[in-house]
Design a protein around this motif. Structure first.
Motif, PDB file in Angstrom:
ATOM      1  N   UNK A 107      14.874 -26.075 -61.533  1.00 51.61           N
ATOM      2  CA  UNK A 107      14.576 -25.026 -60.572  1.00 51.61           C
ATOM      3  C   UNK A 107      15.614 -23.910 -60.647  1.00 51.61           C
ATOM      4  N   UNK A 108      15.138 -22.689 -60.448  1.00 47.57           N
ATOM      5  CA  UNK A 108      16.002 -21.520 -60.419  1.00 47.57           C
ATOM      6  C   UNK A 108      15.639 -20.688 -59.200  1.00 47.57           C
ATOM      7  N   UNK A 109      16.520 -19.791 -58.828  1.00 51.85           N
ATOM      8  CA  UNK A 109      16.290 -18.915 -57.685  1.00 51.85           C
ATOM      9  C   UNK A 109      16.444 -17.473 -58.138  1.00 51.85           C
ATOM     10  N   UNK A 110      15.469 -16.657 -57.767  1.00 55.72           N
ATOM     11  CA  UNK A 110      15.469 -15.253 -58.150  1.00 55.72           C
ATOM     12  C   UNK A 110      15.291 -14.394 -56.913  1.00 55.72           C
ATOM     13  N   UNK A 111      15.965 -13.233 -56.907  1.00 57.15           N
ATOM     14  CA  UNK A 111      15.913 -12.328 -55.766  1.00 57.15           C
ATOM     15  C   UNK A 111      14.769 -11.345 -55.954  1.00 57.15           C
ATOM     16  N   UNK A 112      13.847 -11.313 -54.983  1.00 58.20           N
ATOM     17  CA  UNK A 112      12.674 -10.444 -55.055  1.00 58.20           C
ATOM     18  C   UNK A 112      13.086  -8.977 -55.057  1.00 58.20           C
ATOM     19  N   UNK A 113      12.346  -8.155 -55.800  1.00 64.02           N
ATOM     20  CA  UNK A 113      12.644  -6.725 -55.846  1.00 64.02           C
ATOM     21  C   UNK A 113      11.666  -5.905 -55.008  1.00 64.02           C
ATOM     22  N   UNK A 114      10.781  -6.569 -54.248  1.00 67.50           N
ATOM     23  CA  UNK A 114       9.816  -5.840 -53.428  1.00 67.50           C
ATOM     24  C   UNK A 114      10.202  -5.791 -51.957  1.00 67.50           C
ATOM     25  N   UNK A 115      11.438  -6.149 -51.614  1.00 69.04           N
ATOM     26  CA  UNK A 115      11.887  -6.074 -50.226  1.00 69.04           C
ATOM     27  C   UNK A 115      12.432  -4.672 -49.952  1.00 69.04           C
ATOM     28  N   UNK A 116      12.358  -4.220 -48.718  1.00 68.97           N
ATOM     29  CA  UNK A 116      12.766  -2.854 -48.400  1.00 68.97           C
ATOM     30  C   UNK A 116      14.228  -2.566 -48.736  1.00 68.97           C
ATOM     31  N   UNK A 117      15.188  -3.463 -48.434  1.00 67.46           N
ATOM     32  CA  UNK A 117      16.577  -3.160 -48.812  1.00 67.46           C
ATOM     33  C   UNK A 117      16.755  -2.961 -50.324  1.00 67.46           C
ATOM     34  N   UNK A 118      16.051  -3.752 -51.134  1.00 67.64           N
ATOM     35  CA  UNK A 118      16.157  -3.602 -52.586  1.00 67.64           C
ATOM     36  C   UNK A 118      15.504  -2.301 -53.034  1.00 67.64           C
ATOM     37  N   UNK A 119      14.317  -1.987 -52.502  1.00 67.26           N
ATOM     38  CA  UNK A 119      13.654  -0.729 -52.857  1.00 67.26           C
ATOM     39  C   UNK A 119      14.515   0.469 -52.461  1.00 67.26           C
ATOM     40  N   UNK A 120      15.184   0.396 -51.293  1.00 75.44           N
ATOM     41  CA  UNK A 120      16.078   1.478 -50.871  1.00 75.44           C
ATOM     42  C   UNK A 120      17.247   1.627 -51.839  1.00 75.44           C
TER      43      UNK A 120
END
Length: 89
Positions: free
Chosen positions: A63-76
């Motif tokens: 298992x691995x963990x990845x940070x989503x790029x569709x969240x508002x803080x990331x998009x900002x």
């Protein structure tokens, strides 16, 4: 110009009962130590869904963990750091 070869492993999104932020995706794939920062792509495309963050195995197949790029803080953050400072979303 030389041709690039993309190496990848089939990835499966799995339900997570871990106490992590919902901004993380828990995946079962072939990510290894050193893959952090690499993209998790939508199958068959160049669309980045998440960025590999960390693994909790030492066999390059758990298992691995990845940070989503569709969240508002990331998009900002992406918008603020792109040349010109704009992002269509």
């Amino acid at each position: 110009m030389s041709q690039l070869t993309r190496t990848y492993a089939q990835t499966t999104l799995i339900a997570s009962n871990d106490k992590l932020s919902p901004a993380f995706l828990k995946l079962h794939n072939g990510a290894c130590f050193g893959d952090s920062g690499g993209p998790d792509l939508q199958p068959g495309t160049n669309v980045v869904l998440a960025v590999n963050s960390f693994v909790n195995n030492n066999v390059c197949g758990g298992d691995t963990y990845s940070y989503r790029v569709d969240t508002q803080p990331v998009l900002d953050w992406i918008s603020a750091n792109l040349h010109g400072g704009s992002l269509a979303h």
